[in-house]
Design a protein around this motif. Structure first.
Motif, mmCIF file in Angstrom:
data_model
loop_
_atom_site.group_PDB
_atom_site.id
_atom_site.type_symbol
_atom_site.label_atom_id
_atom_site.label_comp_id
_atom_site.label_asym_id
_atom_site.label_seq_id
_atom_site.Cartn_x
_atom_site.Cartn_y
_atom_site.Cartn_z
ATOM 1 N N TRP A 127 -7.680 -3.801 -2.831
ATOM 2 C CA TRP A 127 -6.896 -4.571 -1.873
ATOM 3 C C TRP A 127 -7.068 -4.040 -0.448
ATOM 4 O O TRP A 127 -7.403 -4.786 0.477
ATOM 5 C CB TRP A 127 -5.441 -4.545 -2.302
ATOM 6 C CG TRP A 127 -4.494 -5.311 -1.427
ATOM 7 C CD1 TRP A 127 -4.802 -6.315 -0.551
ATOM 8 C CD2 TRP A 127 -3.076 -5.133 -1.347
ATOM 9 N NE1 TRP A 127 -3.660 -6.768 0.067
ATOM 10 C CE2 TRP A 127 -2.592 -6.069 -0.406
ATOM 11 C CE3 TRP A 127 -2.169 -4.284 -1.989
ATOM 12 C CZ2 TRP A 127 -1.233 -6.159 -0.086
ATOM 13 C CZ3 TRP A 127 -0.815 -4.392 -1.680
ATOM 14 C CH2 TRP A 127 -0.360 -5.316 -0.726
ATOM 15 N N LEU A 154 -6.858 -9.212 -2.866
ATOM 16 C CA LEU A 154 -5.529 -9.053 -3.435
ATOM 17 C C LEU A 154 -5.495 -9.645 -4.838
ATOM 18 O O LEU A 154 -5.795 -10.826 -5.027
ATOM 19 C CB LEU A 154 -4.483 -9.726 -2.551
ATOM 20 C CG LEU A 154 -3.050 -9.713 -3.067
ATOM 21 C CD1 LEU A 154 -2.556 -8.293 -3.293
ATOM 22 C CD2 LEU A 154 -2.129 -10.447 -2.093
ATOM 23 N N PHE A 211 -3.153 -10.285 -8.304
ATOM 24 C CA PHE A 211 -1.831 -10.311 -8.918
ATOM 25 C C PHE A 211 -1.901 -10.056 -10.425
ATOM 26 O O PHE A 211 -0.891 -10.194 -11.113
ATOM 27 C CB PHE A 211 -1.160 -11.661 -8.671
ATOM 28 C CG PHE A 211 -0.712 -11.877 -7.259
ATOM 29 C CD1 PHE A 211 0.334 -11.155 -6.722
ATOM 30 C CD2 PHE A 211 -1.360 -12.809 -6.461
ATOM 31 C CE1 PHE A 211 0.749 -11.349 -5.412
ATOM 32 C CE2 PHE A 211 -0.958 -13.015 -5.155
ATOM 33 C CZ PHE A 211 0.096 -12.283 -4.620
ATOM 34 N N SER A 253 1.645 -5.612 -13.028
ATOM 35 C CA SER A 253 0.819 -5.983 -11.877
ATOM 36 C C SER A 253 1.673 -6.071 -10.614
ATOM 37 O O SER A 253 1.240 -5.667 -9.524
ATOM 38 C CB SER A 253 0.124 -7.328 -12.134
ATOM 39 O OG SER A 253 -0.795 -7.240 -13.199
ATOM 40 N N LEU A 255 1.581 -3.543 -7.135
ATOM 41 C CA LEU A 255 1.536 -4.119 -5.788
ATOM 42 C C LEU A 255 2.614 -3.507 -4.900
ATOM 43 O O LEU A 255 2.370 -3.202 -3.728
ATOM 44 C CB LEU A 255 1.719 -5.633 -5.862
ATOM 45 C CG LEU A 255 0.498 -6.468 -6.237
ATOM 46 C CD1 LEU A 255 0.903 -7.905 -6.506
ATOM 47 C CD2 LEU A 255 -0.545 -6.416 -5.137
ATOM 48 N N ARG A 303 -1.703 0.646 1.913
ATOM 49 C CA ARG A 303 -2.995 0.344 1.302
ATOM 50 C C ARG A 303 -4.175 0.786 2.148
ATOM 51 O O ARG A 303 -5.320 0.656 1.719
ATOM 52 C CB ARG A 303 -3.088 -1.157 1.012
ATOM 53 C CG ARG A 303 -2.973 -2.057 2.210
ATOM 54 C CD ARG A 303 -2.851 -3.509 1.768
ATOM 55 N NE ARG A 303 -2.616 -4.424 2.877
ATOM 56 C CZ ARG A 303 -3.568 -5.126 3.463
ATOM 57 N NH1 ARG A 303 -4.810 -5.016 3.058
ATOM 58 N NH2 ARG A 303 -3.276 -5.949 4.450
#
Length: 301
Positions: A50, A56, A58, A254, A258, A266
């Protein structure tokens, strides 16, 4: 005098703190942190995908769950036709290679022709995580809803015949060492030609393609590397937790990773790893202090 980069300084400070942690805390704290380090490896894999590659996902727990199940199947002697195979080392190899291959194949479908990106990529990965969880629930060979229980700890023998590594402190330092190697290795990859090309794709995909980079191949490679690393984290988790279930492969985990990466940051892999450790620590402490309302505190963060 050369100035030490912020990420490097943060990594060194964190490493020193974690090295002395078992000395100043109870053994159960070290046991928890051994599992948190496995989650941190998972966060590093998503941080790379990411933050560095700009993709990105999910559904990143799909690879974590595949790694956990791969390690469980091997060490429980459940490989079809090979009931005597119970090697931790082969389980680790399977936990890295299988999710890496799955990610590469998935990447080919996603990026080889009209590449998905942004929200469209997120929606597809979300759907895949839900599908993978349903498949795991309905797979009798994998224990269905109940999952696979009594997964053995790390065994130092070639085929499960050596000493088990289950003492808290040795396991803690093994997991810390793996995390340190992963962060250092992935940071090194970021500064190699492959990593620099990925950063170029992240910043401007059209410009990178115009300069001669094979954007699809780079994205497939990034997804494969992140998937393999997530699979490794799943294997490291299951040998400590002793239980692989469909929840390890679905959307809930997941979403958790995140949050860890977003909260930690990140832009730096070490920050993503620390985000996982901090959030998991907070969840444990707040659930004891606040009861059922602890998710509200995490949400406020």
């Amino acid at each position: 005098m050369a100035r030490i980069p912020t990420a490097t300084l943060l990594a060194l400070v964190a490493l020193v703190l974690f090295l002395v942690l078992p000395v100043v805390t109870a053994s159960w704290v070290a046991a928890d942190f051994g599992i948190y380090f496995a989650y941190a490896v998972f966060a590093v894999s998503l941080g790379f995908l990411w933050g560095h590659a700009g993709m990105l996902s999910f559904g990143h727990a799909v690879y974590f769950g595949i790694g956990a199940y791969a390690m469980s199947v091997v060490t429980l002697g459940m490989v079809p036709g090979l009931p005597d195979l119970k090697s931790t080392w082969i389980g680790l190899v399977a936990a890295v290679i299988i999710p890496g291959l799955v990610a590469a194949v998935l990447g080919w479908f996603l990026f080889a022709s009209r590449a998905l990106r942004g929200a469209f990529l997120g929606i597809v990965t979300l759907a895949l995580s839900v599908l993978a969880e349903r498949l795991a629930i309905n797979a009798d060979w994998l224990g269905g809803m109940n999952g696979l229980m009594s997964v053995p700890p790390i065994n130092l023998g070639l085929n499960g015949e050596g000493a088990d590594l289950y003492d808290t402190i040795p396991v803690y330092y093994v997991m810390l060492a793996v995390l340190a190697v992963v962060v250092a290795g992935m940071t090194w990859i970021q500064h190699r030609p492959f990593g620099l090309a990925l950063a170029a794709v992240r910043e401007n995909e059209l410009r990178a393609a115009t300069l001669g980079h094979n954007v699809a191949r780079l994205k497939i490679g990034a997804l494969a590397v992140a998937g393999a690393l997530a699979g490794l984290s799943g294997a490291l988790f299951v040998v400590q937790f002793g239980f692989a279930s469909p929840s390890l492969i679905g959307f809930a985990l997941s979403a958790d990773v995140l949050i860890w990466v977003a909260l930690g940051g990140r832009d730096f892999l070490v920050a993503a790893a620390l985000g996982a450790i901090v959030v998991r620590t907070l969840e444990s402490r707040l659930s004891n202090a606040l009861g059922a309302t602890w998710p509200l505190a995490i949400g406020a963060l």
